[in-house]
Design an enzyme around this catalytic site. Structure first.
Site, PDB file in Angstrom:
ATOM      1  N   HIS A 264      -1.310  60.378   2.200  1.00 24.89           N
ATOM      2  CA  HIS A 264      -1.372  58.915   2.110  1.00 24.89           C
ATOM      3  C   HIS A 264      -0.786  58.425   0.784  1.00 24.89           C
ATOM      4  O   HIS A 264      -0.085  57.410   0.741  1.00 24.89           O
ATOM      5  CB  HIS A 264      -2.817  58.465   2.279  1.00 24.89           C
TER       6      HIS A 264
ATOM      7  N   LYS B 221      -0.322  42.667   3.701  1.00 26.00           N
ATOM      8  CA  LYS B 221      -1.568  42.874   4.452  1.00 26.00           C
ATOM      9  C   LYS B 221      -2.751  42.931   3.496  1.00 26.00           C
ATOM     10  O   LYS B 221      -2.650  43.532   2.430  1.00 26.00           O
ATOM     11  CB  LYS B 221      -1.455  44.209   5.209  1.00 26.00           C
TER      12      LYS B 221
HETATM   13  C1  R5P Z   1      -3.411  52.252   5.247  1.00 25.70           C
HETATM   14  O1  R5P Z   1      -3.190  52.087   4.062  1.00 25.70           O
HETATM   15  C2  R5P Z   1      -2.661  53.241   6.074  1.00 25.70           C
HETATM   16  O2  R5P Z   1      -1.397  53.499   5.527  1.00 25.70           O
HETATM   17  C3  R5P Z   1      -2.530  52.774   7.520  1.00 25.70           C
HETATM   18  O3  R5P Z   1      -1.746  51.587   7.530  1.00 25.70           O
HETATM   19  C4  R5P Z   1      -3.869  52.481   8.133  1.00 25.70           C
HETATM   20  O4  R5P Z   1      -4.739  53.562   7.918  1.00 25.70           O
HETATM   21  C5  R5P Z   1      -3.737  52.228   9.613  1.00 25.70           C
HETATM   22  O5  R5P Z   1      -5.000  51.983  10.139  1.00 25.70           O
HETATM   23  P1  R5P Z   1      -5.172  51.122  11.450  1.00 25.70           P
HETATM   24  O6  R5P Z   1      -4.256  51.696  12.481  1.00 25.70           O
HETATM   25  O7  R5P Z   1      -6.625  51.296  11.832  1.00 25.70           O
HETATM   26  O8  R5P Z   1      -4.868  49.722  11.121  1.00 25.70           O
END
Ligand code: R5P
Length: 297
Positions: A127, A191
């Site tokens: 990540h 976001k």
């Molecule tokens: C967040 O920082 C990650 O990079 C993903 O964008 C996130 O974990 C996606 O989660 P979800 O599909 O539940 O929105």
């Protein structure tokens, strides 16, 4: 050299062994009636370098315990070096204290691996690269972006103008890397996530998507909420179509339906996590990464 597949190796173990010209073995495993995991090597002794392959896809905790049992037993049985190939390293999003008093989960996971005898970790698209600082043993982190880009190139009709979108500012470097490979522009959706409820919302922001095919690229799709939000924003601002590509497709709680409802035409992922969209094979990348790992030991 021996490549050992764990219960969550998703076929990557066999492909990796073939690539490395190594012997291949699969551990025996079962779950006791009370839920505890059991691991057994189908031989009494091990030696030399042992490459364990186990993804920490859901159920993460079970797969983590299995990996710990595999690593500790490998050393007990005589392995001199243990390399853990963990295509998806769970808990990597909790890489700092977002709220006071929180556990830094990924730090604990890495500590456990080291404690169980892992000498090097090989993984795909952490990540955040900063996570490496929590590990006392080397971590080789490879990017699946070039492989995802190959899929995108084949999927999008020639002549379309493409823009790569990161669904948040944190993933901008990934989007930039994909855009460079595609010779396309890039942008990001602003976001914000509520740290208590986990809900995400987009902050109004102009996106350079009008008349273009938007390719959203992310490391993880869990509930699909983040991709859905980005797809909706792109289509509202005039994108012709939206594709989504990610490395780790966890796809929980109706993620596929959520993304389709938001207008995502196609979603693709790698096989670090098994899912209906896991079309891109990371075994070739992991083969190179294991060779790099071996040179570090
Ligand atoms: C967040 O920082 C990650 O990079 C993903 O964008 C996130 O974990 C996606 O989660 P979800 O599909 O539940 O929105």
């Amino acid at each position: 050299m021996l490549v050992v597949g764990g219960p969550a190796s998703n076929g990557i173990d066999a492909a990796l062994a073939k690539r490395l010209g190594a012997e291949h073995l699969v551990v025996q495993h079962k779950i006791f009636p009370d839920g505890e995991s059991y691991i057994r090597y189908p031989r009494p002794r091990l030696s030399g370098t042992v490459i364990l392959v186990q993804s920490l896809c859901p159920p993460q905790d079970k797969h983590l315990v299995e990996l710990l049992l595999m690593a500790d037993a490998a050393k007990d049985l005589g392995a001199e070096r243990v390399v853990a190939v963990v295509p998806y390293l769970a808990y990597s999003r909790q890489d700092k204290r977002f709220l006071e008093g929180e556990a830094i989960s990924v730090k604990t996971v890495l500590k456990c691996l080291e404690c169980a005898g892992v000498d090097c970790v090989v993984t795909v698209d952490l990540h955040s690269e900063k996570i490496v600082k929590y590990s006392k043993v080397p971590v080789v982190n490879v990017s699946a972006v070039p492989a995802l880009v190959e899929w995108v190139r084949a999927a999008i009709p020639a002549g379309e103008e493409v823009v790569v979108l990161s669904p948040d500012k944190g993933g901008l470097a990934r989007a930039r890397a994909a855009a460079e490979l595609l010779g396309a522009g890039f942008d990001y959706v602003e976001k914000v996530r509520d740290r208590v409820t986990g809900e995400v919302r987009a902050v109004p922001k102009r996106l350079s998507v009008e008349g273009r095919v938007a390719v959203i690229i992310d490391d993880i799709i869990s509930t699909g909420g983040t991709i859905a939000l980005a797809a909706k924003s792109a289509l509202e601002q005039g994108a012709k179509e939206v594709y989504a590509a990610c490395t780790h497709a966890l796809l929980v709680s109706g993620a596929q339906e959520r993304m389709a409802r938001a207008g995502a035409k196609r979603v693709v992922a790698t096989n670090t996590v098994p899912s209906p969209v896991s079309e891109v094979d990371v075994s070739p990348l992991l083969g190179e990464a294991v060779n790099k790992a071996l040179s570090l030991l």
